[in-house]
Design a protein around this motif. Structure first.
Motif, mmCIF file in Angstrom:
data_model
loop_
_atom_site.group_PDB
_atom_site.id
_atom_site.type_symbol
_atom_site.label_atom_id
_atom_site.label_comp_id
_atom_site.label_asym_id
_atom_site.label_seq_id
_atom_site.Cartn_x
_atom_site.Cartn_y
_atom_site.Cartn_z
ATOM 1 N N UNK A 250 45.253 -28.769 58.894
ATOM 2 C CA UNK A 250 46.099 -28.157 57.867
ATOM 3 C C UNK A 250 45.314 -27.905 56.578
ATOM 4 N N UNK A 251 44.431 -28.828 56.229
ATOM 5 C CA UNK A 251 43.599 -28.638 55.038
ATOM 6 C C UNK A 251 42.700 -27.411 55.196
ATOM 7 N N UNK A 252 42.164 -27.227 56.403
ATOM 8 C CA UNK A 252 41.304 -26.065 56.647
ATOM 9 C C UNK A 252 42.087 -24.762 56.551
ATOM 10 N N UNK A 253 43.296 -24.737 57.152
ATOM 11 C CA UNK A 253 44.105 -23.516 57.114
ATOM 12 C C UNK A 253 44.496 -23.183 55.680
ATOM 13 N N UNK A 254 44.863 -24.185 54.893
ATOM 14 C CA UNK A 254 45.232 -23.969 53.491
ATOM 15 C C UNK A 254 44.059 -23.351 52.728
ATOM 16 N N UNK A 255 42.852 -23.849 52.988
ATOM 17 C CA UNK A 255 41.659 -23.284 52.340
ATOM 18 C C UNK A 255 41.419 -21.839 52.767
ATOM 19 N N UNK A 256 41.785 -21.513 53.996
ATOM 20 C CA UNK A 256 41.590 -20.145 54.507
ATOM 21 C C UNK A 256 42.408 -19.126 53.717
ATOM 22 N N UNK A 257 43.549 -19.545 53.195
ATOM 23 C CA UNK A 257 44.367 -18.611 52.408
ATOM 24 C C UNK A 257 43.638 -18.197 51.132
ATOM 25 N N UNK A 258 42.840 -19.094 50.581
ATOM 26 C CA UNK A 258 42.069 -18.757 49.389
ATOM 27 C C UNK A 258 40.964 -17.761 49.714
ATOM 28 N N UNK A 259 40.460 -17.831 50.935
ATOM 29 C CA UNK A 259 39.366 -16.950 51.348
ATOM 30 C C UNK A 259 39.856 -15.627 51.905
ATOM 31 N N UNK A 260 40.890 -15.695 52.777
ATOM 32 C CA UNK A 260 41.324 -14.507 53.514
ATOM 33 C C UNK A 260 42.654 -13.929 53.056
ATOM 34 N N UNK A 261 43.310 -14.573 52.092
ATOM 35 C CA UNK A 261 44.550 -14.020 51.569
ATOM 36 C C UNK A 261 45.762 -14.318 52.437
ATOM 37 N N UNK A 262 46.836 -13.538 52.231
ATOM 38 C CA UNK A 262 48.126 -13.800 52.868
ATOM 39 C C UNK A 262 48.089 -13.752 54.396
ATOM 40 N N UNK A 263 47.113 -13.039 54.961
ATOM 41 C CA UNK A 263 47.062 -12.875 56.415
ATOM 42 C C UNK A 263 46.188 -13.914 57.108
ATOM 43 N N UNK A 264 45.846 -14.984 56.398
ATOM 44 C CA UNK A 264 44.917 -15.982 56.942
ATOM 45 C C UNK A 264 45.403 -16.559 58.269
ATOM 46 N N UNK A 265 46.682 -16.934 58.357
ATOM 47 C CA UNK A 265 47.160 -17.552 59.601
ATOM 48 C C UNK A 265 47.315 -16.517 60.709
ATOM 49 N N UNK A 266 47.627 -15.283 60.352
ATOM 50 C CA UNK A 266 47.665 -14.228 61.362
ATOM 51 C C UNK A 266 46.288 -14.073 61.997
ATOM 52 N N UNK A 267 45.260 -14.081 61.170
ATOM 53 C CA UNK A 267 43.902 -13.956 61.693
ATOM 54 C C UNK A 267 43.570 -15.126 62.618
ATOM 55 N N UNK A 268 44.019 -16.315 62.240
ATOM 56 C CA UNK A 268 43.770 -17.497 63.058
ATOM 57 C C UNK A 268 44.416 -17.344 64.435
ATOM 58 N N UNK A 269 45.671 -16.919 64.477
ATOM 59 C CA UNK A 269 46.380 -16.774 65.747
ATOM 60 C C UNK A 269 45.753 -15.697 66.629
ATOM 61 N N UNK A 270 45.331 -14.614 66.016
ATOM 62 C CA UNK A 270 44.721 -13.530 66.787
ATOM 63 C C UNK A 270 43.365 -13.953 67.355
ATOM 64 N N UNK A 271 42.676 -14.850 66.670
ATOM 65 C CA UNK A 271 41.437 -15.418 67.237
ATOM 66 C C UNK A 271 41.764 -16.220 68.492
ATOM 67 N N UNK A 272 42.887 -16.936 68.473
ATOM 68 C CA UNK A 272 43.288 -17.700 69.649
ATOM 69 C C UNK A 272 43.501 -16.787 70.852
ATOM 70 N N UNK A 273 43.871 -15.546 70.585
ATOM 71 C CA UNK A 273 44.084 -14.563 71.656
ATOM 72 C C UNK A 273 42.797 -13.845 72.033
ATOM 73 N N UNK A 274 41.680 -14.294 71.453
ATOM 74 C CA UNK A 274 40.391 -13.714 71.796
ATOM 75 C C UNK A 274 40.065 -12.416 71.093
ATOM 76 N N UNK A 275 40.791 -12.103 70.010
ATOM 77 C CA UNK A 275 40.541 -10.863 69.273
ATOM 78 C C UNK A 275 39.320 -11.036 68.359
#
Length: 387
Positions: A250-275
């Motif tokens: 959770x700490x890592x995901x929270x930090x990702x919002x500072x780096x990647x903006x509002x779509x940070x968790x979307x990007x994370x989920x799409x990586x899980x799908x191999x995108x």
């Protein structure tokens, strides 16, 4: 793919990486739970499997969909399904036939393991999961059958993960306080010098029970990290280790919002799908463009239907409320001075305000809404920007 040999205690372990293929999945993005209801209302009439992470929300969703769709072919299954006749029947059918009878199945993680769905009618899956493990397990309940699957995922914001982190840390703190006592005992603290381990475990059990009785600790929180052996609460080290992993995640995901903006968790989920990054950007931009186009179309239609209509202030408020979500969606993606934009966003989100002149200017200039709001002697009128 060549195996990676790991030598441990004279044993050879072969580790294989198997890449999953999710080409059969079409990704759709949900901003919130209202989007989910709208998607089910207006989406495919084939079967839906909806994974939720809250029993309270699952019950609410079941009721809302039954009311809106005027349909009884909807069921919600939780870990307590054995207390419900319909739940028992549905789980039994899933176990025997690998398919469910209802058109819409809402479920918690109770079905994310040990269940295989082989149902050609199931073409819509909603996954509400924070972690990759949960996500892949839920999506994997439906076996590949050559038919395209509509996958709906939630965007989630930074606040969501801050709340989840706070919940995990609250439970983790219970375990940490428990272990501190044993550390003192092991280190020879005078208070525990003559204590035996069994006595200490019993004493700690009594302390936790006392705190629960006095509402200092919540029973559900305690049981997330303890198990009962011989009537005594014992620390579940595996559960504690899992909490440690969740905290770091959770700490890592929270930090990702500072780096990647509002779509940070979307990007994370799409990586899980191999995108890859290009595919991820295409999915996000495509879904966002579709949402913007739909929002713009709905706002223009509403303006057109009400143009030249003289409205009181209360009627103007009601009109704004009818298209508030679409207006917020349009304004969210505008690029203009931040101070000006923040003020307009704040006003649009309030239910007791009309659409301000400043908001109409932004909608016209940046969002392609060809209308303006004219106010004269307390009368509000929508007019085309070009007569």
């Amino acid at each position: 793919m060549s195996p990676l040999a790991l030598v441990q205690q004279r044993k050879v372990v072969y580790k294989y990486n198997i890449e999953s293929n999710y080409d059969y999945v079409s990704v759709n993005i949900l901003e919130n739970y209202n989007d989910l209801i709208e998607a089910v209302e207006n989406g495919s009439k084939k079967k839906w499997m909806i994974f939720v992470d809250s029993i309270v929300y699952g019950k609410q969703l079941e009721k809302t969909l039954k009311d809106k769709l005027e349909c009884d072919s909807i069921i919600f299954i939780t870990t307590d399904y054995k207390k419900d006749v319909d739940g028992i029947r549905e789980v039994d059918e899933i176990s025997r036939e690998s398919m469910f009878s209802k058109r819409i199945l809402i479920t918690t993680a109770v079905l994310d393991n040990g269940v295989n769905i082989k149902d050609l009618e199931l073409q819509n899956i909603v996954v509400c999961a924070d972690t990759e493990e949960q996500f892949i397990q839920m999506l994997g309940r439906k076996r590949k059958d050559g038919i395209n699957t509509n996958l709906y995922i939630f965007k989630r914001d930074k606040v969501h993960f801050q709340r989840r982190l706070a919940m995990v840390e609250k439970v983790r703190k219970i375990a940490i306080n428990y272990m501190k006592t044993f550390e003192k005992w092991l280190n020879g603290d005078e208070k525990y010098y003559i204590s035996k381990e069994g006595w200490l475990i019993q004493e700690q059990h009594c302390q936790i029970m006392k705190k629960m009785a006095e509402n200092e600790l919540d029973y559900k929180d305690v049981m997330k990290v303890f198990w009962v052996y011989g009537g005594i609460l014992m620390l579940n080290l595996l559960a504690y280790h899992h909490l440690e992993i969740l905290c770091s995640y959770y700490q890592r995901i929270i930090e990702c919002f500072s780096t990647y903006g509002d779509n940070a968790f979307l990007q994370e989920q799409l990586k899980w799908l191999g995108k890859n990054q290009k595919e991820t950007d295409e999915v996000i931009n495509g879904c966002m463009k579709s949402r913007l186009d739909e929002a713009r179309e709905n706002v223009i239609d509403a303006m057109e239907q009400n143009k030249e209509k003289e409205m009181t202030k209360e009627e103007a408020k009601a009109f704004k409320l009818s298209i508030k979500d679409e207006l917020v969606e349009l304004i969210r993606n505008v690029e203009c001075p931040k101070e000006k934009l923040d003020k307009v966003k704040g006003c649009l989100k309030k239910n007791d305000r009309v659409i301000s002149g400043q908001a109409m200017e932004i909608l016209s200039e940046y969002c392609g809404i060809p209308y303006k709001m004219v106010v004269k002697k307390g009368v509000y009128t929508i007019k085309p920007t070009k007569e």
